[in-house]
Design a protein around this motif. Sequence first.
Motif, PDB file in Angstrom:
ATOM      1  N   GLY A 148      60.102  84.113  46.139  1.00  0.00           N
ATOM      2  CA  GLY A 148      59.962  84.718  47.458  1.00  0.00           C
ATOM      3  C   GLY A 148      58.585  84.569  48.055  1.00  0.00           C
ATOM      4  O   GLY A 148      58.166  85.402  48.857  1.00  0.00           O
ATOM      5  N   THR A 149      57.836  83.545  47.692  1.00  0.00           N
ATOM      6  CA  THR A 149      56.484  83.336  48.208  1.00  0.00           C
ATOM      7  C   THR A 149      56.478  82.164  49.176  1.00  0.00           C
ATOM      8  O   THR A 149      57.490  81.492  49.375  1.00  0.00           O
ATOM      9  CB  THR A 149      55.507  83.039  47.053  1.00  0.00           C
ATOM     10  OG1 THR A 149      55.915  81.827  46.425  1.00  0.00           O
ATOM     11  CG2 THR A 149      55.471  84.179  46.051  1.00  0.00           C
ATOM     12  N   VAL A 150      55.299  81.914  49.772  1.00  0.00           N
ATOM     13  CA  VAL A 150      55.154  80.802  50.709  1.00  0.00           C
ATOM     14  C   VAL A 150      55.422  79.475  49.994  1.00  0.00           C
ATOM     15  O   VAL A 150      56.071  78.582  50.544  1.00  0.00           O
ATOM     16  CB  VAL A 150      53.746  80.809  51.349  1.00  0.00           C
ATOM     17  CG1 VAL A 150      53.533  79.574  52.200  1.00  0.00           C
ATOM     18  CG2 VAL A 150      53.558  82.063  52.166  1.00  0.00           C
ATOM     19  N   SER A 151      54.949  79.352  48.759  1.00  0.00           N
ATOM     20  CA  SER A 151      55.208  78.115  48.014  1.00  0.00           C
ATOM     21  C   SER A 151      56.709  77.962  47.734  1.00  0.00           C
ATOM     22  O   SER A 151      57.207  76.842  47.609  1.00  0.00           O
ATOM     23  CB  SER A 151      54.406  78.089  46.710  1.00  0.00           C
ATOM     24  OG  SER A 151      54.751  79.204  45.905  1.00  0.00           O
ATOM     25  N   SER A 152      57.406  79.075  47.670  1.00  0.00           N
ATOM     26  CA  SER A 152      58.862  79.016  47.491  1.00  0.00           C
ATOM     27  C   SER A 152      59.525  78.379  48.699  1.00  0.00           C
ATOM     28  O   SER A 152      60.529  77.682  48.570  1.00  0.00           O
ATOM     29  CB  SER A 152      59.443  80.410  47.290  1.00  0.00           C
ATOM     30  OG  SER A 152      58.838  81.073  46.214  1.00  0.00           O
ATOM     31  N   VAL A 153      58.977  78.626  49.885  1.00  0.00           N
ATOM     32  CA  VAL A 153      59.537  78.041  51.107  1.00  0.00           C
ATOM     33  C   VAL A 153      59.442  76.529  51.037  1.00  0.00           C
ATOM     34  O   VAL A 153      60.399  75.814  51.356  1.00  0.00           O
ATOM     35  CB  VAL A 153      58.805  78.579  52.358  1.00  0.00           C
ATOM     36  CG1 VAL A 153      59.278  77.871  53.619  1.00  0.00           C
ATOM     37  CG2 VAL A 153      58.990  80.082  52.487  1.00  0.00           C
ATOM     38  N   VAL A 154      58.293  76.028  50.574  1.00  0.00           N
ATOM     39  CA  VAL A 154      58.101  74.578  50.465  1.00  0.00           C
ATOM     40  C   VAL A 154      59.074  73.991  49.453  1.00  0.00           C
ATOM     41  O   VAL A 154      59.727  72.971  49.714  1.00  0.00           O
ATOM     42  CB  VAL A 154      56.634  74.255  50.085  1.00  0.00           C
ATOM     43  CG1 VAL A 154      56.453  72.768  49.837  1.00  0.00           C
ATOM     44  CG2 VAL A 154      55.682  74.755  51.164  1.00  0.00           C
ATOM     45  N   GLU A 155      59.195  74.620  48.302  1.00  0.00           N
ATOM     46  CA  GLU A 155      60.104  74.131  47.270  1.00  0.00           C
ATOM     47  C   GLU A 155      61.559  74.189  47.743  1.00  0.00           C
ATOM     48  O   GLU A 155      62.343  73.271  47.515  1.00  0.00           O
ATOM     49  CB  GLU A 155      59.935  74.942  45.978  1.00  0.00           C
ATOM     50  CG  GLU A 155      60.687  74.353  44.808  1.00  0.00           C
ATOM     51  CD  GLU A 155      60.398  75.086  43.516  1.00  0.00           C
ATOM     52  OE1 GLU A 155      61.251  74.990  42.618  1.00  0.00           O
ATOM     53  OE2 GLU A 155      59.346  75.751  43.407  1.00  0.00           O
ATOM     54  N   LEU A 156      61.913  75.258  48.422  1.00  0.00           N
ATOM     55  CA  LEU A 156      63.267  75.412  48.943  1.00  0.00           C
ATOM     56  C   LEU A 156      63.566  74.347  50.001  1.00  0.00           C
ATOM     57  O   LEU A 156      64.669  73.795  50.054  1.00  0.00           O
ATOM     58  CB  LEU A 156      63.427  76.817  49.539  1.00  0.00           C
ATOM     59  CG  LEU A 156      64.830  77.321  49.804  1.00  0.00           C
ATOM     60  CD1 LEU A 156      65.653  77.344  48.521  1.00  0.00           C
ATOM     61  CD2 LEU A 156      64.772  78.718  50.402  1.00  0.00           C
ATOM     62  N   ALA A 157      62.557  74.052  50.829  1.00  0.00           N
ATOM     63  CA  ALA A 157      62.717  73.011  51.850  1.00  0.00           C
ATOM     64  C   ALA A 157      62.964  71.656  51.187  1.00  0.00           C
ATOM     65  O   ALA A 157      63.817  70.887  51.641  1.00  0.00           O
ATOM     66  CB  ALA A 157      61.484  72.956  52.740  1.00  0.00           C
TER      67      ALA A 157
END
Length: 193
Positions: A148-157
């Motif tokens: 649930g972090t900002v780096s998670s957004v990149v990985e999810l993308a």
Amino acid sequence: MKKGASICDPDHSQNCRELLTGRPDWPEMSQRGREAGSATRAYEAANEGRRRQVRRDMAETDALVEQRFKEGTLLRDIAAETGLGIDGVRGALTRLGLGGADRRSRRAANAEEKAALARSAANAREGIKRAAERRKASLIAEFNELGGTVSSVVELAERHGVAPKNMRARLVKIGALPGGRVTAGDSQQRNND
């Protein structure tokens, strides 16, 4: 060049002469044409016989398609029930004079059909909403699983093959991230809540 000189190659002229002299005369050519025409008519008659047989064989299926269609059943459900493909169902509807297109785009003929079409449209809308909710829950769960972090957004993308800013916008839209600019501290605080 002489005024009466031939403009064609002598070999070409000879070939044309042989073709013309070997050609059958007019009555024989007419007879050949009549024979070819009768063969074509016989072939077309045999095809018409096959088409009539298909119509007789499909009468029961067409009746079922018509009944389900008038009840407001979705085309894919009719196809599954009858063993036809979607195009087969559309073909049956065309044969029956019911349009064959998506039944929600045609005007209902009577009150019963109007009610069936309304039920079908409502069912379709509910199905679309349920599918969207499942996709939303799945994306939120995947985001939380990654931390649930900002780096998670990149990985999810990367997992979904979209740009990080588009994934972030999607997460904001479904409520997994707060709106506005996201910082690492905001994401950590959201996880602690």
